[in-house]
Design an enzyme around this catalytic site. Structure first.
Site, PDB file in Angstrom:
ATOM      1  N   ASP A  96     -20.488  -4.722  10.197  1.00  0.00           N
ATOM      2  CA  ASP A  96     -20.960  -3.835   9.121  1.00  0.00           C
ATOM      3  C   ASP A  96     -21.888  -2.765   9.687  1.00  0.00           C
ATOM      4  O   ASP A  96     -22.462  -2.923  10.771  1.00  0.00           O
ATOM      5  CB  ASP A  96     -21.682  -4.637   8.027  1.00  0.00           C
ATOM      6  CG  ASP A  96     -22.895  -5.384   8.552  1.00  0.00           C
ATOM      7  OD1 ASP A  96     -22.798  -6.001   9.633  1.00  0.00           O
ATOM      8  OD2 ASP A  96     -23.953  -5.340   7.899  1.00  0.00           O
ATOM      9  N   GLU A 161     -24.745  -8.060   8.424  1.00  0.00           N
ATOM     10  CA  GLU A 161     -25.927  -8.159   9.277  1.00  0.00           C
ATOM     11  C   GLU A 161     -27.025  -7.216   8.846  1.00  0.00           C
ATOM     12  O   GLU A 161     -28.203  -7.513   8.976  1.00  0.00           O
ATOM     13  CB  GLU A 161     -25.545  -7.876  10.745  1.00  0.00           C
ATOM     14  CG  GLU A 161     -26.630  -8.243  11.757  1.00  0.00           C
ATOM     15  CD  GLU A 161     -27.698  -7.178  11.933  1.00  0.00           C
ATOM     16  OE1 GLU A 161     -28.803  -7.513  12.369  1.00  0.00           O
ATOM     17  OE2 GLU A 161     -27.437  -5.997  11.637  1.00  0.00           O
TER      18      GLU A 161
HETATM   19 ZN    ZN Z   1     -27.020  -3.971  14.621  1.00  0.00          ZN
END
Ligand code: ZN
Length: 417
Positions: A96, A161
């Site tokens: 992401d 993340e």
């Molecule tokens: Zn990163």
């Protein structure tokens, strides 16, 4: 018997393919719903296929449910090359990205990657595309040798993340993907010469302080309680006290001490002749892992009470964020030794182990009881406009990962490891 030289030459041979693969993945947006995106589904589909093309026979999807995105799932890719033991050396990367922000500020369009002067521009190129492709092609070089080792080689390419890892790393930890004794590498932190391995973090505490006094005319301050005056005195006293009380030095960290920094402050009154009745400010606190955030909070509350009693103002405290640091990872472990050797072989330098102010997902693994090391070579332009990955770093990090995984999983079967 294959040799290290062969392994490194294989990666040089993948160069154009790697640039192409990184470009392909950057064309597919992968932004989480909190950032206004539709998740990672399409990018994950591409990466699963790529993992298979890189020689992994076992590529599993771990989908976390998320009502907010396309097909209601946040995909996590887990690729393994099994050894005779379940013990696994992992490289964990995230697919992401953050949103691009102001599109007009980008000289090179964020979703239309291109290489200029040895740099591949695009949103997510350095954070964390470079490491995704470097780890996949390192594994490809090893997979093509068809060795059977003892340790299992694992790659996890995760979602979510950038906004807390609830549907990514934390989900995989809950699912039991990582097992006790596994070693985890998280290439999501680094410096330009690759000389720092991050092995520890500080706890992060974002404190919000709201001082309620009593507004009045500035010519008659005795009729009110100046919240800004109380707030300012409280702030400076508090900062001095905390700095002294929690003053231990640990030289593995940069900087080597806990830090207490006042940052954001709300505007008080709009005019000069009014005594403000409210003052709101924030303090960013980074604590060495040996200090308990809860204990520090107790100290802060005590001092606030003291100022309340003295001034008649009301001081409210709240935490906007409280992230506890896990225990530092060992520096004399097989995992650290193998990484040090790999960096030395490829980059010609002896890396140093360091702790940082906090904020990488390696901490999630440390909190869960794993040894976790964060390392990569970056130009430090993650989350910037015109983010780029230096092609040189892409290739040399792949070499480091190939030697690292090679020595951990197939150390006896590759000449020179
Ligand atoms: Zn990163």
């Amino acid at each position: 018997m294959p040799s290290v030289e062969q392994l490194l030459a294989a990666i040089d041979g993948y160069k154009e393919e790697m640039i192409g693969a990184l470009g392909e993945l950057l064309r597919i947006p992968a932004i989480g719903p909190e950032n206004g995106g539709d998740g990672e589904f399409e990018r994950a589909r591409y990466l699963k296929e790529l993992a298979e093309r890189c020689g992994f026979e076992e590529v599993e999807m771990f989908d976390a449910l998320d009502e907010r995105v396309h097909l209601r799932l946040r995909p996590n890719i887990v690729a393994r090359r099994r050894g005779s033991s379940e013990q696994t050396a992992w490289i964990v990367t995230h697919m992401d990205t953050v949103p691009p922000g102001d599109l007009d500020a980008w000289t090179y369009p964020p979703f239309s990657p291109r290489v200029v002067d040895g740099k591949l521009y695009g949103l997510g190129s350095e954070d964390n595309g470079q490491a995704i492709i470097a780890s996949l092609y390192a594994a490809k070089a090893l997979n093509e040798l068809s060795l059977s080792g003892e340790k299992t080689m694992g790659l996890a390419i995760v979602a979510d993340e950038e906004r807390g890892s609830e549907k990514g790393i934390k989900f995989l930890i809950r699912e039991g993907v990582f097992r006790s004794g596994d070693t985890i590498y998280v290439p999501d932190y680094g410096v330009p010469d690759g000389s720092v391995v991050e092995v520890a973090e500080k706890s992060i505490m974002w404190l919000k302080v709201t001082v309620e006094g009593k507004q009045t005319h500035a010519s008659t301050p005795e009729k009110g309680i100046n919240a800004m005056k109380v707030g300012s005195k409280f702030m400076t006293f508090l900062l001095d006290h905390l700095t002294e009380k929690y003053g231990k030095v640990d030289n593995i960290f940069i900087p080597p001490i806990s830090t207490f920094e006042p940052t954001k402050r709300h505007q008080t009154v709009g005019n000069i002749n009014t005594v403000p009745g409210e003052d709101v400010f924030y303090i960013d606190i980074r604590l060495l892992p040996e200090y308990e955030p809860e204990e520090v909070m107790k100290t802060i509350k005590k001092i606030a009470k003291l100022f309340e009693d003295r001034t008649g103002a009301n001081i409210e405290l709240s935490t906007e964020q409280m992230t506890k640091a896990g225990p530092p990872s060992g520096v004399e472990t097989d995992g650290m030794t193998a990484l040090t050797k790999a960096i030395k072989t490829v980059c010609g330098i002896d890396p140093v182990a360091r702790g940082i102010g906090g904020g990488t997902c390696a901490n999630l693994f440390r909190l869960a009881g794993f040894e976790a090391y964060a390392w990569q070579t970056v130009e430090e332009n993650a989350h910037s406009v015109n983010e780029f990955s230096k092609v040189e770093n892409l290739i040399s990090d792949a070499k480091v990962f190939a030697i690292l995984m090679g020595s951990l999983c197939y150390g006896n079967d590759i000449d020179g490891l």
